[in-house]
Scaffold this motif. Structure first.
Motif, PDB file in Angstrom:
ATOM      1  N   TYR A 207      21.964 -99.675 -59.532  1.00  0.00           N
ATOM      2  CA  TYR A 207      21.289 -99.671 -58.238  1.00  0.00           C
ATOM      3  C   TYR A 207      19.795 -99.391 -58.417  1.00  0.00           C
ATOM      4  CZ  TYR A 207      19.524 -97.686 -53.872  1.00  0.00           C
ATOM      5  OH  TYR A 207      18.752 -97.398 -52.785  1.00  0.00           O
ATOM      6  N   LEU A 208      19.456 -98.376 -59.212  1.00  0.00           N
ATOM      7  CA  LEU A 208      18.053 -97.988 -59.388  1.00  0.00           C
ATOM      8  C   LEU A 208      17.256 -99.065 -60.124  1.00  0.00           C
ATOM      9  CD1 LEU A 208      18.721 -94.265 -60.315  1.00  0.00           C
ATOM     10  CD2 LEU A 208      17.501 -95.055 -58.274  1.00  0.00           C
ATOM     11  N   LEU A 209      17.858 -99.670 -61.139  1.00  0.00           N
ATOM     12  CA  LEU A 209      17.135-100.692 -61.901  1.00  0.00           C
ATOM     13  C   LEU A 209      16.941-101.982 -61.115  1.00  0.00           C
ATOM     14  CD1 LEU A 209      18.632-100.348 -65.491  1.00  0.00           C
ATOM     15  CD2 LEU A 209      16.613 -99.260 -64.522  1.00  0.00           C
ATOM     16  N   GLU A 210      17.763-102.189 -60.107  1.00  0.00           N
ATOM     17  CA  GLU A 210      17.669-103.428 -59.329  1.00  0.00           C
ATOM     18  C   GLU A 210      17.055-103.225 -57.952  1.00  0.00           C
ATOM     19  OE1 GLU A 210      21.619-105.098 -59.440  1.00  0.00           O
ATOM     20  OE2 GLU A 210      21.443-105.671 -61.553  1.00  0.00           O
ATOM     21  N   LEU A 211      16.385-102.098 -57.751  1.00  0.00           N
ATOM     22  CA  LEU A 211      15.668-101.887 -56.486  1.00  0.00           C
ATOM     23  C   LEU A 211      14.621-102.983 -56.299  1.00  0.00           C
ATOM     24  CD1 LEU A 211      15.089 -98.022 -56.546  1.00  0.00           C
ATOM     25  CD2 LEU A 211      16.360 -99.276 -54.797  1.00  0.00           C
ATOM     26  N   PRO A 212      14.540-103.597 -55.131  1.00  0.00           N
ATOM     27  CA  PRO A 212      13.549-104.654 -54.911  1.00  0.00           C
ATOM     28  C   PRO A 212      12.128-104.086 -54.894  1.00  0.00           C
ATOM     29  CG  PRO A 212      14.707-104.139 -52.876  1.00  0.00           C
ATOM     30  CD  PRO A 212      15.416-103.392 -53.965  1.00  0.00           C
TER      31      PRO A 212
END
Length: 439
Positions: free
Chosen positions: A283-288
């Protein structure tokens, strides 16, 4: 008698009294006395004075601790201490899913006007003697200055790394999580997150139990003088059965020159399961609109490095010592943890302060349980044998430092060849020791 009102150490009291200083306990039920102590602590760490509501907030949650101060009655502001320390017993997780009571020492300050008068030595030795008198097997602390505490027998037992992750290179290649990530308010996290943190704590050597004060500060509900918690975002991970198994707290900061290049700073991430770990990190690595994820105070053995397409995208920008430990009762401390291999180990321990000084034989059975006994005469023929100081014993205690490394560094002497390897086999922790917070 509770730990908080145990008698002041007579030796340190006499030493400071001879120099015109007064060592004593702070009456935390007296708001003015407590406020003076808190303001002295803030001054000691070069922080500004606390507003009245934050003094009351702290008093509500840390008044139970043992609160000690040194006063100089000859100063113009005699009511304000010239030195402070705070302490309390707390469970410390050990290898083998066990724990031991650690004497947590915090808020150690000495006013710049009273440096080099032996105050810090008197305070710390008083804390060690008090803990020993109460039967607490070891003392622990996190340090702002690493050069002070080794002289009192402390040694680093856990390391941390501050990570910086380039999300444009770190595509997720780890397992797909089975549950879901959801936003949660700080107030909601306060209700459900503490149980998650405690369950996670029990699985990692080096973690301590968070009291009300430490927990409140960690999630942004206490001590927020600058109103920074409004920028703190919380997410919680529920597994496939709907049970909370992890949470993360983070902040976002934009780049004025490029709105697509925000930095997300992970203030805290705790997980009970590998599934929750994967779900929250993905989730954190794929934050827009986020180009960089910064994660301070992480373990030096982060699985994340092995869950992204480019391991070099996860960079440790700083690595340092974090939790320091000082063993007081060798028998109680060594018998409290579990070991990875059986055997017998003879330890010749030097301790200038006397608490841990002596020779012992550690006998470890096939279940990893140790029995410690005094050793007179030569070590048994089948035993490993080492000579070391209490500092090195503390470094080895959680299994995060290699005895072989300390032999090569000249910090440990092998009295029998191959002894360091036997110690490493026994003291090894399958989970890398880590402390995820400050105290």
């Amino acid at each position: 008698m509770s730990f908080a009102d145990a008698p002041i150490d007579a030796d340190s009291f006499a030493r400071l009294d001879a120099g015109g200083l007064r060592l004593g306990l702070v009456d935390t039920s007296d708001r003015d006395a407590f406020a003076a102590w808190v303001q002295a602590e803030m001054r000691g760490f070069h922080a500004g004075a606390l507003a009245e509501k934050y003094i009351d907030e702290q008093r509500q949650r840390i008044a139970y601790r043992r609160t000690t101060a040194v006063w100089d009655d000859s100063t113009t502001d005699a009511a304000t201490p010239v030195a402070t320390v705070s302490s309390w017993p707390t469970p410390l997780t050990l290898p083998g899913d066990t724990s031991v009571s650690g004497w947590a020492i915090s808020s150690v300050t000495v006013a710049p006007t009273h440096q080099r008068r032996g105050i810090a030595r008197a305070l710390l030795e008083a804390e060690l003697r008090t803990a020993d008198s109460l039967g607490v097997p070891l003392a622990i602390l996190t340090v702002s200055e690493a050069t002070i505490y080794s002289r009192f027998g402390f040694s680093p037992t856990t390391m941390t790394a501050d990570l910086e992750i380039d999300t444009r290179r770190a595509s997720w290649t780890g397992p797909a999580a089975s549950g879901r990530v959801q936003f949660i308010s700080l107030e909601q996290l306060n209700e459900v997150g503490r149980d998650v943190a405690e369950r996670a704590r029990r699985a990692v050597p080096g973690e301590i139990e968070l009291d009300d004060h430490l927990w409140g500060r960690l999630i942004g509900l206490l001590g927020d003088e600058k109103g920074e918690s409004k920028n703190l975002r919380a997410v919680i991970y529920h597994d496939a059965d709907g049970q909370p198994q992890g949470f993360a707290l983070y902040r976002l900061k934009g780049d004025p020159a490029d709105f697509s290049s925000h930095t997300a700073t992970v203030e805290h991430l705790r997980t009970v399961t590998d599934d929750a770990y994967a779900g929250l990190w993905r989730y954190l690595l794929e934050l827009p609109l986020v180009a960089t994820v910064s994660a301070p105070l992480r373990t030096v053995d982060e699985p994340l490095v092995w869950q992204v397409s480019d391991p070099r995208a996860v960079r440790a920008v700083r690595r340092r010592d974090h939790l320091w430990a000082r063993i007081l009762d060798v028998t109680a401390a060594l018998e409290a943890r579990r070991y990875a291999a059986p055997g017998r180990i003879a330890l010749d321990i030097s301790d200038p302060l006397g608490f841990a000084h002596g020779r012992v034989l550690v006998s470890i059975d096939d279940s990893g349980t140790a029995t410690v006994s005094p050793l007179d005469g030569s070590a048994p023929a089948d035993a490993a044998s080492l000579a070391l100081s209490v500092n090195e014993l503390g470094a080895l205690y959680l299994g995060g430092v290699s005895a072989r490394t300390l032999v090569r560094a000249g910090r440990i002497t092998e009295l029998r060849a191959g002894s360091a390897d036997a110690v490493d086999a026994a003291f090894h922790s399958p989970v890398t020791p880590w402390l995820s917070s400050w105290f």
